[in-house]
Design a protein around this motif. Structure first.
Motif, PDB file in Angstrom:
ATOM      1  N   GLU A  49      24.932  -6.123  -2.263  1.00 31.73           N
ATOM      2  CA  GLU A  49      25.942  -6.043  -1.213  1.00 31.73           C
ATOM      3  C   GLU A  49      27.340  -6.230  -1.792  1.00 31.73           C
ATOM      4  O   GLU A  49      27.549  -7.012  -2.707  1.00 31.73           O
ATOM      5  CB  GLU A  49      25.677  -7.103  -0.137  1.00 31.73           C
ATOM      6  N   VAL A  50      28.287  -5.498  -1.225  1.00 29.60           N
ATOM      7  CA  VAL A  50      29.668  -5.562  -1.689  1.00 29.60           C
ATOM      8  C   VAL A  50      30.540  -6.082  -0.556  1.00 29.60           C
ATOM      9  O   VAL A  50      30.586  -5.504   0.531  1.00 29.60           O
ATOM     10  CB  VAL A  50      30.180  -4.165  -2.121  1.00 29.60           C
ATOM     11  N   GLY A  51      31.235  -7.192  -0.793  1.00 28.08           N
ATOM     12  CA  GLY A  51      32.121  -7.757   0.220  1.00 28.08           C
ATOM     13  C   GLY A  51      33.575  -7.649  -0.193  1.00 28.08           C
ATOM     14  O   GLY A  51      33.892  -7.499  -1.381  1.00 28.08           O
ATOM     15  N   LEU A  52      34.478  -7.723   0.778  1.00 25.20           N
ATOM     16  CA  LEU A  52      35.905  -7.607   0.484  1.00 25.20           C
ATOM     17  C   LEU A  52      36.410  -8.744  -0.393  1.00 25.20           C
ATOM     18  O   LEU A  52      37.339  -8.576  -1.183  1.00 25.20           O
ATOM     19  CB  LEU A  52      36.707  -7.562   1.780  1.00 25.20           C
ATOM     20  N   ASP A  53      35.818  -9.926  -0.259  1.00 22.42           N
ATOM     21  CA  ASP A  53      36.320 -11.086  -0.998  1.00 22.42           C
ATOM     22  C   ASP A  53      36.225 -10.909  -2.509  1.00 22.42           C
ATOM     23  O   ASP A  53      37.070 -11.402  -3.255  1.00 22.42           O
ATOM     24  CB  ASP A  53      35.545 -12.347  -0.590  1.00 22.42           C
ATOM     25  N   GLY A  54      35.174 -10.241  -2.974  1.00 24.25           N
ATOM     26  CA  GLY A  54      34.965 -10.138  -4.413  1.00 24.25           C
ATOM     27  C   GLY A  54      35.663  -8.964  -5.058  1.00 24.25           C
ATOM     28  O   GLY A  54      35.579  -8.781  -6.269  1.00 24.25           O
ATOM     29  N   GLY A  55      36.337  -8.146  -4.283  1.00 27.73           N
ATOM     30  CA  GLY A  55      36.977  -6.953  -4.816  1.00 27.73           C
ATOM     31  C   GLY A  55      36.138  -5.732  -4.532  1.00 27.73           C
ATOM     32  O   GLY A  55      34.954  -5.665  -4.892  1.00 27.73           O
ATOM     33  N   LEU A  98      32.409   0.469  -3.477  1.00 29.44           N
ATOM     34  CA  LEU A  98      32.219   0.278  -4.911  1.00 29.44           C
ATOM     35  C   LEU A  98      32.767  -1.088  -5.307  1.00 29.44           C
ATOM     36  O   LEU A  98      33.779  -1.537  -4.788  1.00 29.44           O
ATOM     37  CB  LEU A  98      32.959   1.363  -5.706  1.00 29.44           C
ATOM     38  N   ASN A  99      32.059  -1.745  -6.246  1.00 32.79           N
ATOM     39  CA  ASN A  99      32.545  -3.018  -6.778  1.00 32.79           C
ATOM     40  C   ASN A  99      33.802  -2.821  -7.613  1.00 32.79           C
ATOM     41  O   ASN A  99      33.992  -1.772  -8.244  1.00 32.79           O
ATOM     42  CB  ASN A  99      31.486  -3.655  -7.680  1.00 32.79           C
ATOM     43  N   VAL A 100      34.627  -3.856  -7.638  1.00 29.01           N
ATOM     44  CA  VAL A 100      35.745  -3.917  -8.579  1.00 29.01           C
ATOM     45  C   VAL A 100      35.455  -5.091  -9.514  1.00 29.01           C
ATOM     46  O   VAL A 100      35.800  -6.228  -9.203  1.00 29.01           O
ATOM     47  CB  VAL A 100      37.103  -4.134  -7.874  1.00 29.01           C
ATOM     48  N   PRO A 101      34.774  -4.859 -10.627  1.00 29.95           N
ATOM     49  CA  PRO A 101      34.400  -5.970 -11.497  1.00 29.95           C
ATOM     50  C   PRO A 101      35.611  -6.669 -12.081  1.00 29.95           C
ATOM     51  O   PRO A 101      36.527  -6.027 -12.596  1.00 29.95           O
ATOM     52  CB  PRO A 101      33.577  -5.301 -12.603  1.00 29.95           C
ATOM     53  N   ALA A 102      35.633  -7.996 -11.989  1.00 32.45           N
ATOM     54  CA  ALA A 102      36.729  -8.764 -12.575  1.00 32.45           C
ATOM     55  C   ALA A 102      36.731  -8.591 -14.080  1.00 32.45           C
ATOM     56  O   ALA A 102      35.693  -8.544 -14.719  1.00 32.45           O
ATOM     57  CB  ALA A 102      36.572 -10.240 -12.220  1.00 32.45           C
ATOM     58  N   HIS A 146      41.556  -0.104  -1.181  1.00 30.08           N
ATOM     59  CA  HIS A 146      41.396  -0.911  -2.391  1.00 30.08           C
ATOM     60  C   HIS A 146      41.694  -2.379  -2.104  1.00 30.08           C
ATOM     61  O   HIS A 146      42.785  -2.728  -1.658  1.00 30.08           O
ATOM     62  CB  HIS A 146      42.351  -0.386  -3.474  1.00 30.08           C
ATOM     63  N   THR A 147      40.707  -3.249  -2.376  1.00 27.23           N
ATOM     64  CA  THR A 147      40.905  -4.691  -2.324  1.00 27.23           C
ATOM     65  C   THR A 147      40.693  -5.231  -3.730  1.00 27.23           C
ATOM     66  O   THR A 147      39.563  -5.238  -4.220  1.00 27.23           O
ATOM     67  CB  THR A 147      39.913  -5.377  -1.357  1.00 27.23           C
ATOM     68  N   PRO A 148      41.742  -5.657  -4.432  1.00 28.39           N
ATOM     69  CA  PRO A 148      41.598  -6.110  -5.818  1.00 28.39           C
ATOM     70  C   PRO A 148      40.690  -7.321  -5.943  1.00 28.39           C
ATOM     71  O   PRO A 148      40.575  -8.137  -5.021  1.00 28.39           O
ATOM     72  CB  PRO A 148      43.036  -6.466  -6.227  1.00 28.39           C
ATOM     73  N   SER A 149      40.047  -7.428  -7.097  1.00 29.75           N
ATOM     74  CA  SER A 149      39.234  -8.603  -7.395  1.00 29.75           C
ATOM     75  C   SER A 149      40.146  -9.808  -7.548  1.00 29.75           C
ATOM     76  O   SER A 149      41.258  -9.708  -8.067  1.00 29.75           O
ATOM     77  CB  SER A 149      38.442  -8.373  -8.685  1.00 29.75           C
ATOM     78  N   GLN A 150      39.655 -10.972  -7.104  1.00 26.44           N
ATOM     79  CA  GLN A 150      40.487 -12.166  -7.088  1.00 26.44           C
ATOM     80  C   GLN A 150      40.322 -13.058  -8.317  1.00 26.44           C
ATOM     81  O   GLN A 150      40.954 -14.097  -8.406  1.00 26.44           O
ATOM     82  CB  GLN A 150      40.170 -12.982  -5.827  1.00 26.44           C
ATOM     83  N   GLY A 151      39.460 -12.698  -9.252  1.00 26.48           N
ATOM     84  CA  GLY A 151      39.291 -13.569 -10.411  1.00 26.48           C
ATOM     85  C   GLY A 151      38.338 -12.986 -11.420  1.00 26.48           C
ATOM     86  O   GLY A 151      37.791 -11.908 -11.239  1.00 26.48           O
ATOM     87  N   ALA A 152      38.151 -13.716 -12.513  1.00 27.88           N
ATOM     88  CA  ALA A 152      37.259 -13.277 -13.581  1.00 27.88           C
ATOM     89  C   ALA A 152      35.827 -13.647 -13.234  1.00 27.88           C
ATOM     90  O   ALA A 152      35.567 -14.467 -12.369  1.00 27.88           O
ATOM     91  CB  ALA A 152      37.663 -13.919 -14.902  1.00 27.88           C
ATOM     92  N   GLY A 153      34.893 -13.053 -13.941  1.00 24.12           N
ATOM     93  CA  GLY A 153      33.496 -13.357 -13.676  1.00 24.12           C
ATOM     94  C   GLY A 153      32.622 -13.033 -14.863  1.00 24.12           C
ATOM     95  O   GLY A 153      33.059 -12.446 -15.840  1.00 24.12           O
TER      96      GLY A 153
END
Length: 268
Positions: A49-55, A98-102, A146-153
């Motif tokens: 699942e892809v959520g807005l919080d994770g990018g 689509l995911n936006v990987p940090a 586009h919702t940017p990722s908020q951090g590294a992972g």
């Protein structure tokens, strides 16, 4: 007479032993043949699942109307009603998330979680995997949210960049072999009572829409073989990020409001 009597006593037991040995060997061969019949393993596939919080990037098949654009930029996605209307807007435009990987730039992905099971008595090892029968064409999406990722992972599992290579690399950034061919350093053991093998498969296609099946290479006592994995009964698909979308909306949240960046240079 004593020797003849002894031979007469031994001979039946010898025949019985040889007969039992032949029967046992045949039974074992039959068991091995039955064990080798059918697929070597089965694969359970589900999309992460892809959520807005994770990018997330959402690509849609046609432009938004002025009314839809206004509603999007005024929507507060923290509110239930606005969030529901947003989901309906995405569905009505065949939106794909689509995911936006940090830690990666412009690498938008779909992620599948795969569980591999084998009920074979004999062990086998998965030693390779590639995107097979790959078909790609320029991305057809017209609108991008586009919702940017908020951090590294940290990313575990494998990474496919279909624009460069049909085979995977190691996706775990903490692994010293990060970015190197996955199966040069790893394998997945199945069968012989082994636990199911779990994979997190990230796929990016750059600026192209692609579809394919996964071909898995495995080894057992009889040699090297291949087996395909489908996404249920369908091929795997991914929508690419268009090089020049007609519309771009960026959510710089929180708060979760989209900005129309189609003509606003300050958004870029």
């Amino acid at each position: 007479m004593t020797v003849l009597a002894l031979l007469g006593w031994i001979f039946p037991y010898t025949l019985e032993y040889l007969s039992t040995e032949t029967t046992t060997r045949h039974a074992k061969e039959v068991e091995e043949k039955i064990d080798q019949e059918g697929p070597a393993f089965t694969a359970s596939v589900r999309e992460e699942e892809v959520g807005l919080d994770g990018g997330v990037v959402i690509v849609m098949d046609r432009p938004l109307t002025p009314t839809e654009s206004e509603a999007l930029t005024e929507a507060d996605l923290r509110k239930g009603d606005d969030d529901k209307r947003f989901d309906e807007l995405v569905r009505s435009h065949a939106g794909e998330r689509l995911n936006v990987p940090a830690g990666r730039t412009d690498q938008y992905t779909r992620v599948w979680l795969m569980d591999l099971f084998s009920d074979r008595a004999a062990g086998l090892s998965v030693v390779g995997m590639r995107a097979k029968d790959l078909k790609c064409e320029p991305a057809s999406a017209k609108t991008v949210l586009h919702t940017p990722s908020q951090g590294a992972g940290t990313y575990e599992g494998m990474w496919f960049d279909l624009s460069k290579n049909p085979s995977p690399t190691i996706a775990d950034r903490s692994d010293k072999h990060f970015g190197e061919p996955f199966f040069s350093y790893k394998k997945i053991d199945l069968g012989n009572g082994a636990s199911p093998g779990g994979l997190r498969v990230e796929v990016t296609s750059g600026v192209k829409d692609c579809d394919w099946v996964f071909e898995v290479e495995y080894r057992d006592a009889k040699g090297t073989h291949t087996q395909r994995i489908m996404n249920g009964e369908k091929r795997f698909t991914i929508a690419g990020h268009p090089e020049h979308p007609e519309q771009q909306f960026v959510n710089f949240g929180p708060p979760y409001f989209f900005t129309d960046c189609s003509t606003d240079a300050a958004c870029r």
